[in-house]
Design an enzyme around this catalytic site. Structure first.
Site, short mmCIF file in Angstrom:
data_model
loop_
_atom_site.label_atom_id
_atom_site.label_comp_id
_atom_site.label_asym_id
_atom_site.label_seq_id
_atom_site.Cartn_x
_atom_site.Cartn_y
_atom_site.Cartn_z
CG ASP A 190 -1.61 -0.11 4.95
OD1 ASP A 190 -1.86 -0.90 6.24
OD2 ASP A 190 -2.34 0.20 4.11
CG HIS A 206 -1.86 -1.06 1.06
ND1 HIS A 206 -2.75 -1.44 1.95
CD2 HIS A 206 -2.39 -1.72 -0.02
CE1 HIS A 206 -3.96 -2.17 1.48
NE2 HIS A 206 -3.61 -2.63 0.33
#
Lengths: 359, 359
Positions: free
Chosen positions: B296, B201
């Protein structure tokens, strides 16, 4: 040696523009390029048609792929090639250099003149040449094909600094015979730290890597430099200013530079960039194998960051761009790029660095 | 305490999918969310229609915005919220926790169970709860609106680890009453170091920042993870593997993970990602204010990188992504994210870290 004779090293966008412009101004011009096909094409007519801010057809005295032939006995050598090749071209011309010649790098990026001096010396040349670097190319220009140049714009002022530093007024005067825009500045730290390309190219290119590699076209400045990406550029620019400050060098911020060059105002870089008329229509790169990365990282962010490290100034954003650029391209720009060794500045204090650039 | 009673914390995509699925399987389900509007909407019918891999309409026993009401006396608390909120939700539920309750984080990202344990203790709770974290969400799912969930796919296997570590078989058995996919692993270092989201991500999002912020739509995986960007992910992944190795933990590489999860093969990550059918149609984020960055980075790259630093393992690519993510979003994920202090691991050797995760 003939001071009215100019050798242009590199027949790209800038080189052909300079060649045509100087020829039209009455100078005797020699033009060299590494690319055989281009040399052959230019040799046929020895004419470069220029349009835009300068109009006419310049006749080139000599087109050659032989660098010795190009530089021998000319007063002024104008190097107009990707900065990343300045070292190898300096090595190639070293055997032919003579006392009194002036070599000007258009531009030097960060450390151009220093790298060229170190390289020429390492190549065994003892010629007393004057090295000069500018902080930007005079023109906004392109050459769609050999023999044709379009000069979209000419900058109002371009800084030039020299090694030894005291030669700057003389070199500026030499250039001013053709171009009044060149202005002497105190030393090459000023031009080297005033590297706008290293601010505007690698980070925005990196942060647009996906659309570049997946061939999704975009306007480089108006779409590529988004508000958040402009903030990243400002973070990198503040690191550059901190490195300059640690070396007691005053350079404008990127925002001040935009105001000075383009008259655009605004509190934030994003707003300023959106106003630059000259940027309209400039497309983003269509491959990651672009000068915006493979040139502006090794001759911009790498030496700026290494200078910072030597001065105890942290440059995390610059390092981040180099690190991710390395991973993206599978290269090692820390090794390939302008190390302080290559610039002759390794292990030196700020005072010692100033001594190096004065001499 | 009723072990057939499950509290689902979070009524997002995953939370509503779990709630409907568990209700259809006959469990008594309580559902909590922080968003008043969503709670009100769900309260009206207490029904969630699910389609895709699971079909039917689950009836929820209790929908509430009161976390005490949600968790009091239930045997199993399933936390299904962005990992970045796990700390604050743990603080909110701490006063209501009792001995013997099991809290499972779906997933924990890097350090979820450790952060929740530290937070609950700091909040003054002395309840002997078992904390668990998975390494990924069971479902590929979304909830287009309150009361509706679409389960596109269910993973074949999901790892679960616990604090104390020896509880993993018991917690897995508890989950297996509904979901046979949960498999106990030795300790939370395994699940925490097996953070695929932190690989897939932040870096690709960062390297697509321009097209995201300039609202140029793209397929996240097929267009966003270009060959060069996949190489950056592989560089980050090899840093993760080095951190794991320094802690004597064996985790699959991202490539091995793709082969295991999706059966896709290929020498390079780029080829593998292009083959994943489940990725078809997944669009890139339309804003940089995306979980791919704000989740993330602080619960993935930050603790992974800090663990590396503590173990003497360099993680320059991870650090580069954090640094540029900070600059892009104007945040400080090093400060906001999961520090080793927040995980209760500061200043500890590898052996001491292993002692912490066993107990």
């Amino acid at each position: 040696m003939d001071s009215a004779q100019v050798a242009i090293i590199g027949a790209g966008n800038g080189g052909q523009s300079f060649a045509a412009h100087l020829a039209l101004l009455g100078f005797s011009v020699r033009l060299w390029d590494v690319e055989k096909e281009k040399v052959d094409a230019l040799k046929k007519t020895r004419r470069i048609r220029v349009s835009g801010a300068v109009t006419g057809e310049g006749v080139i005295d000599l087109v050659t792929g032989d660098i010795g032939e190009a530089v021998r006995d000319v007063g002024l050598i104008m190097v107009v090639i990707p900065t990343v090749y300045q070292g190898s071209v300096a090595r190639a011309m070293a055997p032919y250099l003579k006392d009194g010649q002036v070599i000007v790098l258009h531009p030097g990026a960060t450390g151009g003149a220093l790298e060229v001096r170190t390289t020429i010396r390492e190549a065994g040349s003892r010629a007393a040449v004057t090295l000069a670097e500018t902080d930007t190319l005079l023109y906004a220009c392109r050459s769609p094909r050999a023999g044709e140049a379009i000069i979209h714009g000419i900058k109002d002022r371009v800084n030039v600094a020299t090694l030894p530093a005291a030669e700057a007024p003389r070199v500026a005067a030499l250039l001013n015979a053709a171009f009044p825009q060149y202005t002497p500045v105190s030393n090459v730290l000023v031009t080297s730290l005033n590297n706008g390309n290293a601010m505007m190219h690698p980070a925005p290119t990196l942060l647009n890597a996906g659309r570049i590699e997946s061939q999704s076209p975009f306007e480089y400045y108006s779409e590529g430099v988004t508000p958040s990406i402009a903030r990243v550029v400002e973070a990198i620019d503040s690191e550059r200013l901190a490195v300059a400050k640690s070396l007691d060098v005053t350079v404008p911020s990127i925002g001040e530079w935009y105001t000075a060059c383009y008259g655009v105002t605004g509190k934030e870089l994003y707003e300023q960039v959106q106003q630059v008329k000259a940027y309209e229509g400039i497309k983003g790169p269509t491959t990651l194998n672009t000068r915006y990365l493979f040139e502006d990282i090794p001759t911009g962010l790498v030496p700026l960051s290494l200078l910072g490290r030597a001065m105890g100034v942290a440059t995390p954003a610059m390092e981040a761009v180099v690190t991710l650029g390395n991973a993206l391209l599978g290269r090692d720009f820390w090794r390939e790029g302008r190390s302080l060794e290559k610039l002759g500045l390794a292990g030196k204090s700020s005072a010692e660095i100033h001594a190096v650039v004065v001499n």
